[in-house]
Design a protein around this motif. Structure first.
Motif, PDB file in Angstrom:
ATOM      1  N   LEU A   1       0.824  -1.208   0.000  1.00 56.37           N
ATOM      2  CA  LEU A   1       0.000   0.000   0.000  1.00 56.37           C
ATOM      3  C   LEU A   1       0.859   1.259   0.000  1.00 56.37           C
ATOM      4  O   LEU A   1       0.433   2.322  -0.460  1.00 56.37           O
TER       5      LEU A   1
ATOM      6  N   SER B   1       1.547   3.230  -3.584  1.00 57.76           N
ATOM      7  CA  SER B   1       0.684   4.316  -4.055  1.00 57.76           C
ATOM      8  C   SER B   1       0.826   5.554  -3.168  1.00 57.76           C
ATOM      9  O   SER B   1       0.763   6.687  -3.643  1.00 57.76           O
TER      10      SER B   1
ATOM     11  N   ALA C   1      -1.943   1.648  -9.693  1.00 54.92           N
ATOM     12  CA  ALA C   1      -2.880   0.847  -8.894  1.00 54.92           C
ATOM     13  C   ALA C   1      -3.197  -0.484  -9.575  1.00 54.92           C
ATOM     14  O   ALA C   1      -3.229  -1.539  -8.923  1.00 54.92           O
ATOM     15  N   VAL C   2      -3.425  -0.447 -10.877  1.00 51.97           N
ATOM     16  CA  VAL C   2      -3.747  -1.683 -11.614  1.00 51.97           C
ATOM     17  C   VAL C   2      -2.571  -2.654 -11.567  1.00 51.97           C
ATOM     18  O   VAL C   2      -2.730  -3.849 -11.267  1.00 51.97           O
TER      19      VAL C   2
ATOM     20  N   PHE D   1      -2.112  -4.085  -8.002  1.00 46.38           N
ATOM     21  CA  PHE D   1      -3.137  -5.076  -7.660  1.00 46.38           C
ATOM     22  C   PHE D   1      -2.761  -6.459  -8.209  1.00 46.38           C
ATOM     23  O   PHE D   1      -2.822  -7.467  -7.498  1.00 46.38           O
TER      24      PHE D   1
ATOM     25  N   SER E   1       0.460  -7.875  -6.375  1.00 42.13           N
ATOM     26  CA  SER E   1       0.246  -8.215  -4.962  1.00 42.13           C
ATOM     27  C   SER E   1      -0.587  -9.481  -4.799  1.00 42.13           C
ATOM     28  O   SER E   1      -0.284 -10.328  -3.951  1.00 42.13           O
ATOM     29  N   GLN E   2      -1.623  -9.633  -5.612  1.00 41.23           N
ATOM     30  CA  GLN E   2      -2.441 -10.842  -5.510  1.00 41.23           C
ATOM     31  C   GLN E   2      -1.657 -12.073  -5.951  1.00 41.23           C
ATOM     32  O   GLN E   2      -1.785 -13.154  -5.372  1.00 41.23           O
TER      33      GLN E   2
ATOM     34  N   ARG F   1      -5.492 -11.071   0.933  1.00 41.49           N
ATOM     35  CA  ARG F   1      -6.278 -11.137  -0.307  1.00 41.49           C
ATOM     36  C   ARG F   1      -7.369 -10.067  -0.317  1.00 41.49           C
ATOM     37  O   ARG F   1      -7.583  -9.378  -1.322  1.00 41.49           O
TER      38      ARG F   1
ATOM     39  N   PHE G   1      -5.893  -6.392  -0.310  1.00 42.13           N
ATOM     40  CA  PHE G   1      -5.316  -6.040  -1.610  1.00 42.13           C
ATOM     41  C   PHE G   1      -6.383  -5.772  -2.663  1.00 42.13           C
ATOM     42  O   PHE G   1      -6.109  -5.094  -3.661  1.00 42.13           O
ATOM     43  N   CYS G   2      -7.598  -6.282  -2.460  1.00 45.02           N
ATOM     44  CA  CYS G   2      -8.695  -5.923  -3.366  1.00 45.02           C
ATOM     45  C   CYS G   2      -9.028  -4.433  -3.258  1.00 45.02           C
ATOM     46  O   CYS G   2      -9.632  -3.853  -4.167  1.00 45.02           O
TER      47      CYS G   2
ATOM     48  N   ILE H   1      -6.797  -2.030  -3.148  1.00 46.78           N
ATOM     49  CA  ILE H   1      -5.686  -1.201  -3.634  1.00 46.78           C
ATOM     50  C   ILE H   1      -6.156  -0.033  -4.501  1.00 46.78           C
ATOM     51  O   ILE H   1      -5.696   1.104  -4.320  1.00 46.78           O
ATOM     52  N   PRO H   2      -7.075  -0.231  -5.464  1.00 47.67           N
ATOM     53  CA  PRO H   2      -7.552   0.927  -6.247  1.00 47.67           C
ATOM     54  C   PRO H   2      -8.202   1.997  -5.371  1.00 47.67           C
ATOM     55  O   PRO H   2      -8.057   3.204  -5.640  1.00 47.67           O
TER      56      PRO H   2
END
Length: 453
Positions: free
Chosen positions: A72, A75, A113-114, A117, A120-121, A146, A149-150, A152-153
């Motif tokens: 995190l 960003s 961000a994309v 994501f 990280s996943q 998990r 990290f969803c 993140i955006p």
């Protein structure tokens, strides 16, 4: 109506005139309160999970602290770099350029961000395994990661909108966003973990939803500020602008990542001492946010103050402001240290429950670590003052190098000192890292400021 106007204020603050101490305090206090709220809902996660789900769940959260900070923080770091140029444009009153800077920052943040994501996943389980996460908690740790990290955006959106606001001197809106997030997070924690017994998954889901609300709030606040109300043509490529933004943002991103990697090495060593030691280490790390929150707030204030005054070419004001910030930061650190020595052990007990023999051992570990950090907290505050001053001047390379210094010192102490004095040697890795970085940053700031005409 007055209530609504206060909460949807589009206030910006010109920091190129007026008393530096007063301006920095006015900017810092709302950020401190916002950080209090952020730490509050982080601590509520820990308290509810620790009290309801037990020591293993607490250890599961602790095992992912540095992983989350690293991911995190990407960003967070890159948007902080973008905010430096925004503050300089605002101080120079280059309104057209300011809009273009904001628009290009949005696009670069979305791309980051994309990518973050996906990476990280894909790497979550691998890094937990690499860190020697204990078998009895790795499943809970992975599930928590998990879900977080969803978001993140969402985190990236909040970071960039908050960076725009702070660069314009508006620290009140991010405060309100954090208050909203804290309230939502606490309510959802009580529902998901306390009522639905969703364990660490409920805590993670509550955090993501709360972050989404704070991002949405900051988005609408930014839209109300005319000088950053961007149009489609502001997104048209400006030669060299993306490169300039990345030149400022990438070193801060790298600085945060390398510090996090050092923290992961420490976590690897800590994991080897068993889940009780991990739980005690985690309990103190949850208070680390309280120790650090005012330093972070001063850091944001100093970056904005220095950036705006550099844009306005007021170098003498920069010197006065940084001196004032150092004094304020020192006094604040002493106050927080005193609070920790008086109430810290009592606060730590809120995170710990379970078998009495285990909880006593966990508490002793946590209190030992907390007392060591609190005794030299002023070093961390000086680190933030001088790092942020350099960043405001547009120098993000030395802060990045300071992150490398932190990495080597933290890792060196973590790997070798426990061999000399046992597992408690790990507690000195953090302070040694602060000291090495602070010395470099302070020396570099005074060299840089003398060079500026």
């Amino acid at each position: 109506m007055l209530f609504w106007r206060f909460f949807m204020s589009d206030q910006v603050r010109d920091m190129t005139t007026g008393s530096p101490s007063k301006l920095i305090l006015l900017f810092t206090v709302p950020l401190m309160l916002g950080n209090v709220c952020q730490q509050l809902y982080t601590m509520v996660d820990t308290v509810i999970v620790g009290q309801i789900a037990g020591v293993q769940a607490l250890a599961a959260l602790g095992a992912v602290e540095w992983i989350m900070w690293m991911v995190l923080g990407v960003s967070t770091g890159i948007t902080q770099g973008f905010a430096i140029l925004m503050a300089q444009d605002y101080g120079a009153q280059k309104w057209r350029k300011l809009k273009q800077t904001v628009a290009h920052s949005y696009r670069l943040t979305a791309m980051t961000a994309v990518l973050l994501f996906i990476i990280s996943q894909a790497g979550a389980y691998w890094i937990l395994t690499l860190l020697n996460t204990p078998d009895n908690i790795i499943g809970m740790s992975l599930l928590y990661l998990r879900i977080v990290f969803c978001g993140i955006p969402v985190v990236a959106a909040y970071n960039i909108f908050a960076s725009v606001l702070r660069s314009l001197g508006n620290s009140r809106t991010p405060l309100i966003a954090m208050v909203i997030a804290a309230i939502i997070n606490i309510i959802l924690d009580l529902i998901f973990v306390g009522q639905f017994h969703m364990n660490v998954a409920g805590a993670a889901l509550a955090t993501v939803i709360a972050q989404a609300f704070s991002a949405i709030y900051c988005f609408f606040a930014v839209r109300k500020i005319d000088i950053v109300h961007i149009t489609r043509e502001d997104f048209q490529t400006v030669p060299g602008l993306n490169r300039k933004l990345l030149t400022l943002g990438t070193p801060i991103l790298f600085q945060d990542v390398i510090i996090s990697v050092g923290g992961l090495v420490v976590q690897f060593v800590v994991n080897g001492y068993g889940f009780l030691f991990v739980a005690g280490f985690t309990a103190t790390n949850k208070l680390y946010g309280i120790l650090e929150m005012a330093a972070i707030s001063y850091g944001y204030a100093i970056v904005t103050y220095v950036g705006q005054n550099l844009g306005a070419e007021k170098i003498t004001r920069i010197k006065r402001g940084v001196r004032a910030s150092a004094v304020l930061a020192f006094l604040t650190s002493v106050f927080i240290s005193m609070i920790m020595f008086i109430f810290g052990k009592r606060i730590l007990t809120a995170f710990i429950s379970g078998d009495p023999s285990q909880t006593e051992q966990v508490l002793n570990i946590a209190w030992h670590y907390l007392s060591i950090m609190a005794s030299v907290l002023f070093i961390l505050y000086f680190l933030y003052v001088y790092r942020s001053a350099l960043q405001g001047l547009g120098n993000t390379i030395i802060p990045m190098i300071s992150g490398i210094v932190e990495f080597f010192v933290r890792v060196g102490i973590a790997l070798f000192l426990p061999k000399l004095m046992g597992q408690n040697g790990i507690f000195y890795a953090e302070i040694a890292a602060w000291t090495g970085a602070a010395v470099l940053l302070a020396a570099s700031y005074y060299i840089d400021i003398r060079k500026i005409k």
